[in-house]
Design a protein around this motif. Structure first.
Motif, PDB file in Angstrom:
ATOM      1  N   GLY A  25       0.708  -1.137  -0.070  1.00 57.60           N
ATOM      2  CA  GLY A  25       0.000  -0.099  -0.216  1.00 57.60           C
ATOM      3  C   GLY A  25       0.713   1.279   0.090  1.00 57.60           C
ATOM      4  N   ALA A  26       1.881   1.073  -0.502  1.00 55.26           N
ATOM      5  CA  ALA A  26       2.861   2.379  -0.561  1.00 55.26           C
ATOM      6  C   ALA A  26       2.621   3.369  -1.599  1.00 55.26           C
ATOM      7  CB  ALA A  26       4.473   2.014  -0.658  1.00 55.26           C
ATOM      8  N   ASN A  27       2.041   2.860  -2.806  1.00 58.94           N
ATOM      9  CA  ASN A  27       1.862   3.739  -4.087  1.00 58.94           C
ATOM     10  C   ASN A  27       3.026   4.147  -4.350  1.00 58.94           C
ATOM     11  OD1 ASN A  27       0.157   4.921  -5.766  1.00 58.94           O
ATOM     12  ND2 ASN A  27       0.249   6.897  -4.815  1.00 58.94           N
ATOM     13  N   ASP A  28       4.320   3.343  -4.818  1.00 60.27           N
ATOM     14  CA  ASP A  28       5.613   3.757  -5.039  1.00 60.27           C
ATOM     15  C   ASP A  28       5.952   2.866  -6.341  1.00 60.27           C
ATOM     16  OD1 ASP A  28       5.774   1.156  -3.648  1.00 60.27           O
ATOM     17  OD2 ASP A  28       7.318   2.148  -2.330  1.00 60.27           O
ATOM     18  N   ASN A  29       4.949   2.371  -7.131  1.00 62.05           N
ATOM     19  CA  ASN A  29       5.220   1.196  -8.084  1.00 62.05           C
ATOM     20  C   ASN A  29       5.845   0.212  -7.575  1.00 62.05           C
ATOM     21  OD1 ASN A  29       5.597   3.761 -10.651  1.00 62.05           O
ATOM     22  ND2 ASN A  29       3.837   2.182 -10.120  1.00 62.05           N
ATOM     23  N   PHE A  30       5.490  -0.527  -6.273  1.00 68.38           N
ATOM     24  CA  PHE A  30       6.095  -1.665  -5.783  1.00 68.38           C
ATOM     25  C   PHE A  30       5.413  -2.845  -6.778  1.00 68.38           C
ATOM     26  CE2 PHE A  30       4.867  -5.793  -3.533  1.00 68.38           C
ATOM     27  CZ  PHE A  30       5.910  -5.943  -2.678  1.00 68.38           C
ATOM     28  N   GLY A  31       6.486  -3.626  -7.165  1.00 67.63           N
ATOM     29  CA  GLY A  31       6.227  -4.755  -8.115  1.00 67.63           C
ATOM     30  C   GLY A  31       6.770  -4.425  -9.586  1.00 67.63           C
ATOM     31  N   THR A  32       7.713  -3.408  -9.440  1.00 70.17           N
ATOM     32  CA  THR A  32       8.282  -3.012 -10.863  1.00 70.17           C
ATOM     33  C   THR A  32       8.884  -4.317 -11.504  1.00 70.17           C
ATOM     34  OG1 THR A  32       8.424  -0.618 -10.297  1.00 70.17           O
ATOM     35  CG2 THR A  32       9.738  -1.446 -11.931  1.00 70.17           C
ATOM     36  N   LYS A  33       9.913  -4.746 -10.497  1.00 70.76           N
ATOM     37  CA  LYS A  33      10.618  -6.142 -10.909  1.00 70.76           C
ATOM     38  C   LYS A  33      10.614  -6.809  -9.573  1.00 70.76           C
ATOM     39  CE  LYS A  33      11.677  -5.595 -15.565  1.00 70.76           C
ATOM     40  NZ  LYS A  33      10.723  -4.366 -15.755  1.00 70.76           N
ATOM     41  N   THR A  34      10.791  -8.225 -10.104  1.00 73.79           N
ATOM     42  CA  THR A  34      11.226  -9.092  -8.901  1.00 73.79           C
ATOM     43  C   THR A  34      12.212 -10.070  -9.202  1.00 73.79           C
ATOM     44  OG1 THR A  34       9.010  -9.290  -8.455  1.00 73.79           O
ATOM     45  CG2 THR A  34       9.862 -11.125  -7.662  1.00 73.79           C
ATOM     46  N   ALA A  35      13.149 -10.340  -8.395  1.00 70.25           N
ATOM     47  CA  ALA A  35      14.278 -11.332  -8.408  1.00 70.25           C
ATOM     48  C   ALA A  35      14.397 -12.238  -7.429  1.00 70.25           C
ATOM     49  CB  ALA A  35      15.534 -10.420  -8.870  1.00 70.25           C
ATOM     50  N   ILE A  36      14.706 -13.440  -7.651  1.00 61.71           N
ATOM     51  CA  ILE A  36      15.021 -14.414  -6.593  1.00 61.71           C
ATOM     52  C   ILE A  36      16.416 -15.018  -6.558  1.00 61.71           C
ATOM     53  CG2 ILE A  36      12.520 -15.063  -6.438  1.00 61.71           C
ATOM     54  CD1 ILE A  36      13.044 -17.462  -8.098  1.00 61.71           C
ATOM     55  N   GLY A  37      16.786 -15.331  -5.363  1.00 60.26           N
ATOM     56  CA  GLY A  37      18.349 -16.008  -5.284  1.00 60.26           C
ATOM     57  C   GLY A  37      18.452 -16.273  -3.547  1.00 60.26           C
ATOM     58  N   ASP A  38      19.396 -16.793  -3.301  1.00 64.39           N
ATOM     59  CA  ASP A  38      19.863 -17.154  -1.959  1.00 64.39           C
ATOM     60  C   ASP A  38      20.659 -15.988  -1.391  1.00 64.39           C
ATOM     61  OD1 ASP A  38      20.411 -18.071   0.494  1.00 64.39           O
ATOM     62  OD2 ASP A  38      21.378 -20.032   0.009  1.00 64.39           O
ATOM     63  N   ILE A  39      20.356 -14.824  -0.756  1.00 64.08           N
ATOM     64  CA  ILE A  39      20.977 -13.839  -0.491  1.00 64.08           C
ATOM     65  C   ILE A  39      21.621 -14.039   0.771  1.00 64.08           C
ATOM     66  CG2 ILE A  39      20.797 -11.301   0.577  1.00 64.08           C
ATOM     67  CD1 ILE A  39      18.074 -11.367  -1.149  1.00 64.08           C
ATOM     68  N   ASN A  40      21.267 -14.683   1.817  1.00 67.94           N
ATOM     69  CA  ASN A  40      22.153 -15.130   2.964  1.00 67.94           C
ATOM     70  C   ASN A  40      22.849 -16.593   3.019  1.00 67.94           C
ATOM     71  OD1 ASN A  40      19.602 -16.462   3.121  1.00 67.94           O
ATOM     72  ND2 ASN A  40      19.530 -16.190   5.373  1.00 67.94           N
ATOM     73  N   GLY A  41      22.747 -17.278   1.811  1.00 68.55           N
ATOM     74  CA  GLY A  41      23.675 -18.406   1.772  1.00 68.55           C
ATOM     75  C   GLY A  41      23.207 -19.478   2.604  1.00 68.55           C
ATOM     76  N   ASP A  42      21.975 -19.563   2.818  1.00 68.22           N
ATOM     77  CA  ASP A  42      21.601 -20.590   3.947  1.00 68.22           C
ATOM     78  C   ASP A  42      20.894 -21.797   3.004  1.00 68.22           C
ATOM     79  OD1 ASP A  42      18.945 -19.633   2.944  1.00 68.22           O
ATOM     80  OD2 ASP A  42      18.314 -19.407   4.917  1.00 68.22           O
ATOM     81  N   GLY A  43      20.981 -21.637   1.754  1.00 73.65           N
ATOM     82  CA  GLY A  43      20.283 -22.702   0.993  1.00 73.65           C
ATOM     83  C   GLY A  43      18.712 -22.716   0.572  1.00 73.65           C
ATOM     84  N   TYR A  44      18.147 -21.586   0.893  1.00 76.68           N
ATOM     85  CA  TYR A  44      16.749 -21.206   0.612  1.00 76.68           C
ATOM     86  C   TYR A  44      16.775 -19.831  -0.223  1.00 76.68           C
ATOM     87  CZ  TYR A  44      15.778 -24.854   4.368  1.00 76.68           C
ATOM     88  OH  TYR A  44      15.883 -25.822   4.983  1.00 76.68           O
ATOM     89  N   ILE A  45      15.661 -19.989  -0.818  1.00 76.62           N
ATOM     90  CA  ILE A  45      15.718 -18.951  -1.902  1.00 76.62           C
ATOM     91  C   ILE A  45      14.887 -17.764  -1.246  1.00 76.62           C
ATOM     92  CG2 ILE A  45      14.416 -18.161  -4.186  1.00 76.62           C
ATOM     93  CD1 ILE A  45      16.623 -20.011  -4.427  1.00 76.62           C
ATOM     94  N   ASP A  46      15.516 -16.369  -1.477  1.00 73.87           N
ATOM     95  CA  ASP A  46      15.032 -15.167  -0.902  1.00 73.87           C
ATOM     96  C   ASP A  46      14.338 -14.482  -2.152  1.00 73.87           C
ATOM     97  OD1 ASP A  46      16.004 -15.961   1.651  1.00 73.87           O
ATOM     98  OD2 ASP A  46      18.022 -15.460   0.601  1.00 73.87           O
ATOM     99  N   MET A  47      13.863 -13.146  -1.842  1.00 75.75           N
ATOM    100  CA  MET A  47      13.272 -12.359  -2.844  1.00 75.75           C
ATOM    101  C   MET A  47      13.489 -10.886  -2.713  1.00 75.75           C
ATOM    102  SD  MET A  47       9.153 -12.691  -3.769  1.00 75.75           S
ATOM    103  CE  MET A  47       8.715 -12.213  -2.187  1.00 75.75           C
ATOM    104  N   VAL A  48      13.405 -10.194  -3.847  1.00 72.82           N
ATOM    105  CA  VAL A  48      13.579  -8.693  -3.688  1.00 72.82           C
ATOM    106  C   VAL A  48      12.504  -8.217  -4.962  1.00 72.82           C
ATOM    107  CG1 VAL A  48      15.860  -8.616  -2.898  1.00 72.82           C
ATOM    108  CG2 VAL A  48      15.567  -8.586  -5.415  1.00 72.82           C
ATOM    109  N   ILE A  49      11.821  -7.118  -4.313  1.00 67.06           N
ATOM    110  CA  ILE A  49      10.844  -6.581  -5.242  1.00 67.06           C
ATOM    111  C   ILE A  49      11.069  -5.056  -5.432  1.00 67.06           C
ATOM    112  CG2 ILE A  49       8.331  -6.220  -5.665  1.00 67.06           C
ATOM    113  CD1 ILE A  49       7.786  -8.827  -4.109  1.00 67.06           C
TER     114      ILE A  49
END
Length: 613
Positions: free
Chosen positions: A333-357
């Motif tokens: 609900g921030a009205n800042d074009n949240f969702g422009t792009k999404t990428a996934i990858g293991d950011i902290n190296g624990d073996g599980y997939i993280d996400m950035v939007i």
């Protein structure tokens, strides 16, 4: 002493073991099946005295001899298929395959080729998580046992993009002109023999109607875990602007079939938006975010500032549903074009997939990226933190007009520490000159990225671009062009070179990118220049032929064309300017639709380097 011609004949008609016995015993031990000429050291077919070399050189030759090969993967390759394929010499009837030094299997050689299924949940009961590193070891087996030395390579699991299981990733692309035209999604199959994809699409899919923006986005993934890649296509203006997306499953070796949804064609899954103006399908990606071995569908859209994740149900893929039943829903609900792009990858190296939007218009287009760190396969409902458009280099992202930070996004392990780093484009930087920021993850689960980038790349001067607008960083991709285990960075600048458009390849120096400012005399290791408007709207680094070197694909939708550039070690494809008559490796075209190259299915992965120093 022995002769090269003898060894060549021996390797051709016998096994390396008997070749060694022959060489060692011909002069030194004539008791073993001697020939009269050998006893008195007269040159003959088996014991020539000319063309001599030492026994040490023989063992070097033997160490290089391997009667089996892998055709679709090389050392440090990104695995974008569910199968290993290879070739074998006539003396080999079986191939022994070991994965991660644990699981050994034997497959049969048929007509000089062999094929092996990699872990896939529905096929083998196991799976490799996106971004994890693995070892593959093969050895030929003949009539008398093992033949040649064992071959070993190291690989990283990427997103499956091999629709027909031939071992080579295929090329997914759309053509979507606008509401007045019918949109299309295409698949170009790779060709093992030529090393390039088909020049015309092998699969054509459309909804058969106008006004829906079918093909506004496209993604890949193995949603039913059978080892074959499936396709997901967005249609953001459907009904009107609620949005809809479709999954088309592979039929195995027959791949994904042609479909016209307006004349009897059927999608395997339909996702429907329910929020007015939400445009579900504006951006989509496939990936296994809950680590169950089946890829999930991830959607984001800046139109209503929302994102949704639908988990796969297993061997049947994902059920038809609307966004009210999504597995995870993100609407800040921030009205800042949240969702422009999404990428996934293991950011902290624990073996599980993280996400950035990303949210490209946050704070007057300064831009913001929301960071979601997985908790053992469960993504949180709210972000752990944010990363905002940096204030330096001058004039920074808070300057009038902002950067549009996050307009393009990639997560990839750039420096080999097994934690995914972030590359983010800001094409609005310095009044649309454009910039790309690179942030190395510190592997933290709370604040993985510092606010100050580790390095940055600045676009060409506005004066050299059409209407003083370069938009450098509007498109990004990563891939390893020199097979050293570190991915290079590809950046598009759609209005560069006086409006012809340009693409720049920047080197990764053992995990480090140096600051480059193209407007101050800096340069890339490879620069590709277009011949008309729209060149670089979509770009991609992809190893299409399995040689370990990522090639470059660039779209020019205005001319309904995609250009494929074959990479060579160190420098990629080199400098090529289409406007002065220089040519790419191949031009991809289509007889259906317009604006080919509106969107590519991108590589979303954590690129594990095998360097530990």
């Amino acid at each position: 002493m022995f002769g090269w011609k003898t060894i060549e004949r021996c390797f051709k008609f016998s096994s390396p073991f008997w070749c060694v016995i022959l060489v060692i015993n011909c002069w030194t031990n004539p008791i073993i099946r001697p020939h009269a000429e050998c006893l008195v050291k007269i040159p003959n077919y088996f014991c020539p005295k000319d063309d001599q070399f030492t026994l040490w050189e023989l063992f070097i030759l033997l160490s290089l001899y391997n009667p089996v090969s892998i055709s679709n993967l090389s050392n440090n390759s990104l695995v974008q298929t569910g199968f290993i394929v290879g070739k074998a010499n006539p003396e080999v009837s079986l191939v022994s395959i070991t994965l991660d030094n644990l699981f050994e299997s034997v497959v049969t050689v048929n007509n000089g080729t062999w094929r092996y299924a990699l872990p896939a949940r529905a096929l083998t009961g196991t799976h490799w998580q996106l971004g994890t590193k693995h070892s593959i070891s093969i050895q030929g087996i003949g009539e008398h046992g093992p033949v040649g030395l064992r071959k070993n390579i190291n690989v990283t699991k990427g997103t499956n993009q091999d629709t027909n299981g031939d071992g080579f990733p295929d090329f997914y692309v759309t053509a979507t002109l606008g509401q007045s035209s019918t949109g299309y999604a295409f698949i170009y199959l790779s060709n093992e023999n030529t090393g390039v994809p088909s020049n015309l699409p092998n699969t054509i899919i459309t909804d058969g109607v106008t006004g829906t923006f079918f093909g506004s986005s496209i993604g890949a993934g193995d949603f039913n875990g059978d080892g074959y890649a499936d396709m997901i296509v967005g249609s953001q203006a459907y009904s009107p602007f609620l949005g809809r997306s479709y999954i088309f499953l592979s039929l195995g070796s027959n791949g994904i079939q042609n479909q016209n949804l307006n004349s009897g064609g059927l999608a395997n899954t339909i996702f429907s938006g329910v929020n007015a103006g939400g445009r579900l399908g504006a951006f989509t990606v496939g990936g296994d975010v809950n680590n169950d071995g089946y890829d999930d569908a991830i959607f984001s859209s800046p139109w209503n500032d929302e994102a949704f994740i639908f988990y796969s149900q297993g061997t049947n893929g994902i059920a038809t549903q609307n966004t009210t039943t999504a597995s995870l829903t993100y609407i800040p609900g921030a009205n800042d074009n949240f969702g422009t792009k999404t990428a996934i990858g293991d950011i902290n190296g624990d073996g599980y997939i993280d996400m950035v939007i990303s949210a490209s218009t946050y704070n007057a287009s300064q831009g913001r990226i929301y960071i979601y760190i997985s908790n053992a396969g469960i993504l949180p409902p709210t972000p752990q933190g944010y990363l905002e458009g940096p204030t330096s280099p001058s004039p920074g992202c808070t300057f009038t007009g902002g950067c549009g930070f996050g307009t393009s996004l990639v997560l990839s392990d750039l420096n080999g520490d097994h934690c995914a780093d972030l590359s983010a484009g800001g094409p609005g930087f310095n009044t649309n000159q454009g910039i790309v920021f690179l942030f190395h993850s510190n592997c933290s689960s709370t604040t993985p990225f510092e606010s100050t980038p580790n390095s940055f790349l600045v676009g060409p001067s506005n004066g050299s671009c059409a209407s003083n607008v370069c938009n450098f960083g509007s498109s990004l991709s990563v891939g390893d062009v020199n097979a050293d285990g570190y991915p290079e960075l590809l950046v598009g600048s759609i209005n560069a070179s006086g409006g012809k458009g340009s693409v720049y390849l920047f080197p990764n120096n053992n995990g480090n990118f140096t600051n480059v400012d193209l407007s101050l005399g800096g340069s890339a290791i490879s620069t590709l220049v277009g011949s008309g408007s729209g060149f670089s709207q979509s770009i991609k680094l992809e190893d299409i032929n399995g040689d370990g070197l990522a090639d470059i694909f660039v779209s020019a939708p205005a001319s309904n064309t995609i250009y494929h550039y074959r990479s060579f070690p160190i420098f990629g494809p080199g400098n090529i300017d289409l406007s002065i008559g220089q040519t790419p490796t191949l031009i991809l075209s289509t007889n259906s639709g317009q604006t080919l190259g509106s969107a590519f299915a991108m590589n979303h992965f954590k690129f594990h380097s095998w360097h530990f120093d």
